[in-house]
Each structure stands twice: as C-alpha cells, then as structure tokens.
Scaffold this active site. Structure first.
Site, PDB file in Angstrom:
ATOM      1  CE  LYS A  34      -2.223  -0.899   3.810  1.00 17.53           C
ATOM      2  NZ  LYS A  34      -1.625  -2.195   4.131  1.00 17.53           N
ATOM      3  NE  ARG A  91      -4.515  -0.744   9.266  1.00 19.19           N
ATOM      4  CZ  ARG A  91      -3.346  -1.088   9.772  1.00 19.19           C
ATOM      5  NH1 ARG A  91      -3.295  -1.678  10.953  1.00 19.19           N
ATOM      6  NH2 ARG A  91      -2.242  -0.843   9.101  1.00 19.19           N
ATOM      7  NE  ARG A 126       6.869  -5.156   6.387  1.00 15.89           N
ATOM      8  CZ  ARG A 126       5.675  -4.755   6.792  1.00 15.89           C
ATOM      9  NH1 ARG A 126       5.001  -3.859   6.100  1.00 15.89           N
ATOM     10  NH2 ARG A 126       5.150  -5.236   7.899  1.00 15.89           N
ATOM     11  NE  ARG A 146       7.213  -2.614  10.389  1.00 14.43           N
ATOM     12  CZ  ARG A 146       6.092  -2.335   9.720  1.00 14.43           C
ATOM     13  NH1 ARG A 146       6.157  -1.652   8.591  1.00 14.43           N
ATOM     14  NH2 ARG A 146       4.940  -2.744  10.160  1.00 14.43           N
ATOM     15  NE  ARG A 153       1.175  -6.128  11.353  1.00 16.77           N
ATOM     16  CZ  ARG A 153       2.045  -5.646  10.481  1.00 16.77           C
ATOM     17  NH1 ARG A 153       3.208  -6.256  10.314  1.00 16.77           N
ATOM     18  NH2 ARG A 153       1.766  -4.577   9.782  1.00 16.77           N
TER      19      ARG A 153
END
Length: 294
Positions: free
Chosen positions: A74, A151, A185, A229, A240
């Site tokens: 996104k 969300r 990531r 992260r 998640r």
C-alpha cells in the site's frame, strides 16, 4: 488482466481533469495559490458533518483510500501516486511509528499493542490522523491518499461523515507471498527509509499465476545499518493477517455497496504492477503527459 474493476468504481474523468488542472497551475513542491487563512478546512473530525465539504469539490484534488493486507505494498503504490498526482500520502502506520519514537504514555501503550500484532484502537488512530490533517491544512494541502485507514467499518463510517472519498483501491496478494514480503522488510537505522531483502519467485499452481518480485535493496551506505521491524516476526505477521482478514471484509463491502471499490490483484513486483495499476486507474496517459512536460 490483473484487476477486477467495475466501471462505476473507476475514478471519474472530472477527478482526473482536476488533477491535470492542479499540475498545470502548480508543481507538487509549490502549493496552489491560496492562503490557509482564506481556504476552508480540508477536513477535521467534528460533530458537524458538513465541515469537510465546504471546500469546492471541483477545486480540490483526489481523495483516495488504499486498502490491503499488511505488507501488500500500500505504501509503495500510494507514495508513487502521491508524487504523480501532487497530493499528500498519509499512512496511518507511519503516524503510529512517529508516535512510537516519541516519549510519553501513548508511546508506551502503542509499543505494547504493536509488538503483539494487535490493531491500534479507533480513538488513537483518529486522534493521530486528525492531528496530521490539521497540520497539512495549515500548509495549504488539498486532497490526499490515505493508506491504512479505515481498517474497520466504524472507521469507514466516521470518515464518510466528514469527507467525500472518491475511490477505494483494494490491493490483493496471495498469503504465501505476503508472508515472504513481510519477513523481508528492513529499515535503515540511520535514514529511516524502507527496503526489502526478499527475493520472491513463486511458481503458479492450482489456477494461481506465478509471481516474481525482486528485492528492493538499499544503497551501499545503508546496507550495514538495516534493522528489522519489531513486529515483523512470523508469529506476529500471521496474527496481523488473521486480524486484517477478519476485519477487512465488512470494510470492503461498505465501499463495494457505494460503487467506490476497485480490487486490484498485484501481478508481480513494481515493474509489472505499476503500469497495470495506472491503466486500471485511467492514469497511464496522464503519466506519459507529465513525463513529456517535465
């Protein structure tokens, strides 16, 4: 075709023409000639449902929302469109991370929520988003691309009461690829930019097409400063994704009923997906014209 796009869900020609007028009158780095004191608010969370609609719809820029699972991209595509269209890209995830880097009770509360892979409450997200929008309004911003909000259906209903959303883009990617992307990531501990070390090459099977994605590697001076992260562990990512899929369907249905939802299946990495996304948004010619004018 990678996208399943009802014609009623495509951005209108009037929306695209508004963007074109913005580019011919001012560059993205220079706000359009209007002072914050004379311009009505972009929007603010208020009990007055008409507050956000005072600005003439024909003079403002696009107001789009990007939906999609964590790690789907996104931020990448919203950021690129932000640059192309000259509108701010507002990612609620970035707002949360900025708050996490601060000190205070809210920062400690957010750290516990994020590290457990849970969703941040509506109240906190709305507070952070409202603060960001007011700051942008003071700088003369017009239009936006929201990333990571809404969300939940409750958040979508709040947003509906205070502003007009033109289009909702729902990015989609298969779960096994999502997992690889999330675990790959990385963030540069010095400059804060995002990268991805995953090299994805999934073969097509059971009717699903194959997907290849090259890593998004950092420059040499960032390579040794990459960090993961705290919430990018397999256990947290799975949680998640589970929470997202549980909450996302009602939000998608909310916008689908309004004819604003455009579902886009990512066919691969940026080189494959970007031109197809522009085509789906009726912006492929627009990018060519902007490149020619640069």
């Amino acid at each position: 075709m990678a996208a399943s796009i009802p014609l009623s869900s495509r951005p209108s020609l009037s929306a695209i023409s508004r963007v074109a007028r913005c580019f011919t009158s001012a560059s993205p780095s220079q706000p359009t000639p209007s002072s914050p004191s004379s311009s009505p608010p972009l929007f603010a969370f208020s009990t007055n449902p008409d507050l956000a609609r005072r600005q003439d719809a024909e003079r403002r820029n696009v107001q789009w929302v990007f939906l999609g699972c964590p790690g789907v991209g996104k931020g990448t595509y919203a950021s690129r469109l932000s640059t192309l269209l000259g509108v701010p890209h507002i990612a609620t995830g970035d707002l949360v991370r900025e708050e996490l880097s601060a000190s205070g009770p809210l920062s400690h509360q957010l750290k516990e929520i994020v590290n457990q892979g849970k969703l941040v409450s509506d109240e906190i997200i709305i507070s952070l988003l409202s603060k960001r929008l007011k700051a942008g309004e003071a700088q003369g911003e017009s239009g936006f691309i929201l990333d990571g909000f809404p969300r939940t259906t409750k958040q979508a209903e709040i947003l509906e009461r205070v502003t007009d959303i033109d289009l909702v883009v729902n990015l989609k990617l298969r779960e096994d690829v999502l997992m690889e992307k999330c675990l790959g990531r990385r963030i540069c501990g010095q400059c804060g930019k995002n990268f991805n070390v995953a090299s994805i090459n999934v073969k097509g099977e059971n009717g699903n097409p194959g997907i290849s994605m090259d890593p998004l590697l950092p420059p040499a001076h960032c390579m040794r400063k990459l960090i993961s992260r705290a919430d990018d562990t397999e256990e947290v990512v799975k949680e998640r994704l589970r929470i997202y899929w549980e909450k996302s369907q009602p939000v998608e249905d909310f916008y689908r009923r309004q004819g604003k939802l455009m579902e886009f299946d990512l066919p691969g990495g940026i080189p494959e997906s970007w031109p197809k996304l522009l085509e789906a948004l009726n912006l492929d010619d627009f990018e060519e014209k902007q490149s020619a004018a640069a």
